[in-house]
Design an enzyme around this catalytic site. Structure first.
Site, PDB file in Angstrom:
ATOM      1  NE  ARG A  45       0.209   2.207   2.318  1.00  0.00           N
ATOM      2  CZ  ARG A  45       0.948   2.417   3.084  1.00  0.00           C
ATOM      3  NH1 ARG A  45       0.740   3.606   3.838  1.00  0.00           N
ATOM      4  NH2 ARG A  45       1.835   1.793   3.618  1.00  0.00           N
ATOM      5  N   GLY A  46      -1.754  -0.123   4.718  1.00  0.00           N
ATOM      6  CA  GLY A  46      -0.734  -0.256   5.773  1.00  0.00           C
ATOM      7  C   GLY A  46      -1.273  -1.319   6.891  1.00  0.00           C
ATOM      8  CB  ALA A  47      -0.374  -4.646   8.177  1.00  0.00           C
ATOM      9  NE  ARG A  79      -4.938  -3.998   0.008  1.00  0.00           N
ATOM     10  CZ  ARG A  79      -3.811  -3.543   0.241  1.00  0.00           C
ATOM     11  NH1 ARG A  79      -3.490  -2.480   1.317  1.00  0.00           N
ATOM     12  NH2 ARG A  79      -2.676  -3.979  -0.693  1.00  0.00           N
ATOM     13  CD  GLN A 183       2.130   1.481  -1.807  1.00  0.00           C
ATOM     14  OE1 GLN A 183       3.342   1.418  -2.697  1.00  0.00           O
ATOM     15  NE2 GLN A 183       1.121   0.582  -1.746  1.00  0.00           N
ATOM     16  CG  ASP A 224       1.310  -6.002   4.604  1.00  0.00           C
ATOM     17  OD1 ASP A 224       2.493  -5.949   3.920  1.00  0.00           O
ATOM     18  OD2 ASP A 224       0.349  -5.310   4.725  1.00  0.00           O
ATOM     19  CG  ASN A 234       6.491  -5.548   3.986  1.00  0.00           C
ATOM     20  OD1 ASN A 234       5.670  -5.006   4.510  1.00  0.00           O
ATOM     21  ND2 ASN A 234       7.742  -4.802   3.740  1.00  0.00           N
ATOM     22  CE  LYS A 235       2.715  -2.809  -0.940  1.00  0.00           C
ATOM     23  NZ  LYS A 235       1.768  -3.215  -1.952  1.00  0.00           N
TER      24      LYS A 235
END
Ligand code: MRU
Length: 341
Positions: A45-47, A79, A183, A224, A234-235
């Protein structure tokens, strides 16, 4: 620490982020369905890490043969929000006419680039933060995980902490736990612990109170997808954090490689936001924490309007500077493109 994602003996090897912080282990992904499952479970995960996963996934598909284009499409859509995933797929796929080895060589080059870009972006951001904030050492606030684990290596917003910590300039980091998948408390706190950086975990809902009490010199987040006008996906929780930072005159800095910039989208209103399963909210570690059958609103990301962001920093330097970090800027916030997002 080893790379978060790499190619090893004909398969993709990832650090299994679902197992952390309890266990540091790697997973081998040998097929495209295994990769897609790992992406959707957030094992990777994570862009920026997703960009690498996309490129290596096309290499997997190319060596497997069959309809590589269709497999690439499935990976790109695993995703929706981080543009890096589709970017990684597209760039690797462009090499397919030259054969599977050429696809893999391109993917590997992208992995090397990722670390270079992140080190550069976070280095520029560290200088920017030092120019914005007079207090030494600094008290920083982090949301989600933007470290080594969210990238191939080094990190983006947390990379700023690595640069500043190496110079003895970090007092502590407040780590938003990052509901609902944690996270922050599972991954960011683990990375800070490994690096010996002082930190405290806090509930996301404590961030505004921490700013009100003067405990935060600067907020550092990743991204992201960044639209052409500087709006940032973003998150979930980033938008509220930016509102609180603007209210309290705390600099709010976004750090990302240029692979996260999507110039095709005019504004953040066009960014697809992933919505995840209700169970992530209605259960906690398998135990129900809401009435049986409760429905949930569980967006994984939100969009922060450019007007709330002090600066977006990439490997090329400060890309856009939208709000001054000093005095509270509530009037300017109201003038910004807040409505309609
Ligand atoms: O759902 P996740 O964990 O993939 O979300 C990750 C984030 O929102 C990060 O802040 C973003 O990808 C930047 S990581 C350098």
């Amino acid at each position: 620490m080893r790379r978060t994602i790499d190619w090893a003996s004909g398969a993709i090897e990832i650090v299994d982020q679902v197992a952390l912080p309890g266990e540091y282990r790697t997973l081998r992904l040998r097929t495209v369905p295994e990769l897609i499952d790992a992406i959707q479970r957030l094992a990777v995960r994570g862009a920026p890490a997703l960009g690498a996963a996309g490129a290596l996934g096309v290499a997997l598909a190319a060596f497997a043969g069959g309809d590589v284009g269709a497999a690439a499409q499935r990976i790109a859509h695993a995703r929706p929000t981080a543009v890096n995933l589709a970017w990684g797929v597209e760039r690797a796929l462009a090499m397919l006419p030259h054969g599977a080895d050429a696809v893999l060589a391109e993917a590997r080059a992208m992995l090397d680039e990722d670390e270079r870009r992140n080190r550069a972006a976070s280095g520029h951001a560290a200088e920017f933060v030092l120019a914005q904030c007079s207090r030494r050492p600094l008290r920083l606030l982090s949301h989600c995980n933007t470290g080594q684990l969210a990238t191939v290596a080094w990190g983006t917003a947390l990379g700023v902490v690595w640069h500043l910590h190496a110079r003895g300039l970090v007092e502590s980091v407040l780590v938003d736990e990052t509901r609902p998948l944690l996270q922050g408390s599972r991954l960011t706190a683990w990375e800070l612990e490994q690096a010996g950086v002082p930190y405290r975990v806090q509930p996301d809902s404590a961030a505004a109170a921490a700013m009100a009490r003067g405990m935060v010199d600067c907020v550092l987040v990743g991204a992201d997808r960044i639209a052409a006008n500087g709006d940032v996906a973003n998150k979930i929780g980033t938008y509220g954090l930016a509102i609180a930072a603007a209210h309290h005159g705390v600099p709010f800095v976004v750090v990302a490689p240029t692979s996260t910039v999507d110039e095709r989208l005019a504004s953040g209103a066009d960014i697809a936001i992933e919505e995840r399963a209700d169970g992530e909210l209605t259960e906690f570690a398998g135990t129900p924490v809401a009435p049986a059958g409760a429905a949930a609103f569980n967006p994984a990301f939100d969009v922060t309007p450019a007007a709330l962001i002090t600066a977006v920093v990439t490997e090329n330097g400060v890309r856009g500077q939208h709000r001054s970090g000093g005095a509270p800027s509530r009037d300017r916030v109201r003038e910004g493109p807040l409505e309609g997002i």
